[in-house]
Design an enzyme around this catalytic site. Sequence first.
Site, PDB file in Angstrom:
ATOM      1  N   ARG A  31       0.826  -1.217   0.000  1.00  0.00           N
ATOM      2  CA  ARG A  31       0.000   0.000   0.000  1.00  0.00           C
ATOM      3  C   ARG A  31       0.863   1.271   0.000  1.00  0.00           C
ATOM      4  NH1 ARG A  31      -5.149  -1.595   3.777  1.00  0.00           N
ATOM      5  NH2 ARG A  31      -6.346  -2.370   2.039  1.00  0.00           N
ATOM      6  N   LYS A  52     -18.926 -14.874   3.272  1.00  0.00           N
ATOM      7  CA  LYS A  52     -20.334 -14.633   3.615  1.00  0.00           C
ATOM      8  C   LYS A  52     -21.126 -13.961   2.501  1.00  0.00           C
ATOM      9  CE  LYS A  52     -21.812 -13.765   7.633  1.00  0.00           C
ATOM     10  NZ  LYS A  52     -22.330 -12.719   8.505  1.00  0.00           N
ATOM     11  N   GLY A  82      -8.600  -6.943  -0.740  1.00  0.00           N
ATOM     12  CA  GLY A  82      -8.401  -7.847   0.387  1.00  0.00           C
ATOM     13  C   GLY A  82      -7.800  -9.196   0.050  1.00  0.00           C
ATOM     14  N   GLY A 120     -13.390  -2.991   0.454  1.00  0.00           N
ATOM     15  CA  GLY A 120     -14.721  -2.418   0.687  1.00  0.00           C
ATOM     16  C   GLY A 120     -15.050  -1.335  -0.317  1.00  0.00           C
TER      17      GLY A 120
HETATM   18  P1  AMP Z   1     -14.028 -12.712   2.431  1.00  0.00           P
HETATM   19  O1  AMP Z   1     -13.307 -11.771   3.357  1.00  0.00           O
HETATM   20  O2  AMP Z   1     -15.507 -12.706   2.600  1.00  0.00           O
HETATM   21  O3  AMP Z   1     -13.590 -12.536   0.994  1.00  0.00           O
HETATM   22  O4  AMP Z   1     -13.600 -14.193   2.897  1.00  0.00           O
HETATM   23  C1  AMP Z   1     -12.319 -14.678   2.708  1.00  0.00           C
HETATM   24  C2  AMP Z   1     -12.060 -15.817   3.639  1.00  0.00           C
HETATM   25  O5  AMP Z   1     -12.971 -16.852   3.379  1.00  0.00           O
HETATM   26  C3  AMP Z   1     -10.685 -16.398   3.467  1.00  0.00           C
HETATM   27  O6  AMP Z   1     -10.005 -16.335   4.683  1.00  0.00           O
HETATM   28  C4  AMP Z   1     -10.941 -17.837   3.056  1.00  0.00           C
HETATM   29  O7  AMP Z   1     -10.039 -18.744   3.611  1.00  0.00           O
HETATM   30  C5  AMP Z   1     -12.326 -18.085   3.594  1.00  0.00           C
HETATM   31  N1  AMP Z   1     -12.984 -19.175   2.883  1.00  0.00           N
HETATM   32  C6  AMP Z   1     -13.207 -19.279   1.573  1.00  0.00           C
HETATM   33  N2  AMP Z   1     -13.810 -20.440   1.268  1.00  0.00           N
HETATM   34  C7  AMP Z   1     -13.963 -21.115   2.425  1.00  0.00           C
HETATM   35  C8  AMP Z   1     -14.525 -22.392   2.763  1.00  0.00           C
HETATM   36  N3  AMP Z   1     -15.027 -23.183   1.826  1.00  0.00           N
HETATM   37  N4  AMP Z   1     -14.546 -22.732   4.060  1.00  0.00           N
HETATM   38  C9  AMP Z   1     -14.040 -21.912   4.996  1.00  0.00           C
HETATM   39  N5  AMP Z   1     -13.497 -20.702   4.738  1.00  0.00           N
HETATM   40  C10 AMP Z   1     -13.452 -20.312   3.461  1.00  0.00           C
END
Ligand code: AMP
Length: 392
Positions: A39, A202, A349, A372
């Site tokens: 960054r 999520k 991210g 974000g």
């Molecule tokens: P996000 O910040 O919503 O993009 O989520 C990213 C995180 O989701 C990362 O740390 C990944 O390791 C986790 N992740 C992705 N797929 C899975 C999965 N199938 N089970 C558990 N964690 C996951």
Amino acid sequence: MQLKSIQDADLKGKKVLARFDFNVPLTKTEPRTITDASRIDMALPTIRLMLEKGASKIILMSHLGRPDGQVNPKYSLEPVATYLAEQLGIDVVLTTGPVDVGVKEFLQLPETKIVLLENLRFSPLEEKNDQEFAEKLSTYGDVYVNDAFGAAHRKHASVFGVNKFFSGRAYAGLLLEKEIKALGHLMDKPAKPFVAVLGGAKVADKIKTIERLLVLVDKILIGGAMAYPFLKAKGLAVGKSLCGDEDVALAKQLLAQDKGGKIQLPVDHIVAGNPDSEPSFSATINNDKMGLDIGPATIDKYALHLKGAKTIFWNGPMGLFENPKFATGTMEMANYIAHSGAFTVVGGGDSVAAAQQSGFADQFSHVSTGGGASLEYIEKGELPGVNALRGL
Ligand code: AMP
């Protein structure tokens, strides 16, 4: 109103107040050192341009972490000041607080060229967008530059409130300009087919972006933990996979909205009893297993969509990619996206970390620095900090 570019700004002999996103990861233990300086590296061209353009003083601002309005040495910008000084080959003076009395004194010293204000979030007034705080910051500069794309979705004093004190004297930095151009390209007549690859943990975090993407794109390829609420909403078993009830309800809603069959879901999975046990692949997920990556048939299916695409947006890993056993899906998607020949944007991210891990980071058209901010820009087509910079 058009954004005014720093490239067109006359900075000769001027004091430039400039907001950057120096929110870099630090080691957890003392001495706290920077673990990834990307960054800051991305801010250097704008700082160098300000020096080349003959700015008399450069007053740098940033936040770091979440000190929640309290002075907390853990979140001091000191490692950033040291790194900047090394990279620029010039002293960088760090103040003791974002708006303390010493700032003006530093600015009076003829030998001081660059001053870094201590973490803006050491004051509770930054996140409150306090007008007096914004005005105080504004007194340090003759002109204002915002190069903090990663903070442009925040209505905070240093990115939002401060603009009104620089009417006609507020400019976009090089990085912010680049981000707006690349993300704008996704929304303004993107070359078709336009394919989005969405993963991560999520559905709830990304629901608004998915709703907007359903309008913009031809296909959305879903992976990561985000896929399981969709599969469950379709009546399929997801075993012990990450899958909250709220997310299932949202996924149902999105599937109902998706009249054109744009949402694509995994057809097989890498599963394991838990992240520490041995993985296997399977088209279904048994009760005692959890899905931790997309499987080989899904990779092939998604690759076909990516090969034909002219525009691709990628956000979120396809599995628990931090663990090499569950990184294949994410690395393969990075590979196909990078070599698709399409206009490709990676947003924020974890996806940036995954893009870097894949070794193809420099083969994407644009890697966005703001997680974000990039999602909100796609969702709404505008950001508060960018509107304020435009004088809106
Ligand atoms: P996000 O910040 O919503 O993009 O989520 C990213 C995180 O989701 C990362 O740390 C990944 O390791 C986790 N992740 C992705 N797929 C899975 C999965 N199938 N089970 C558990 N964690 C996951």
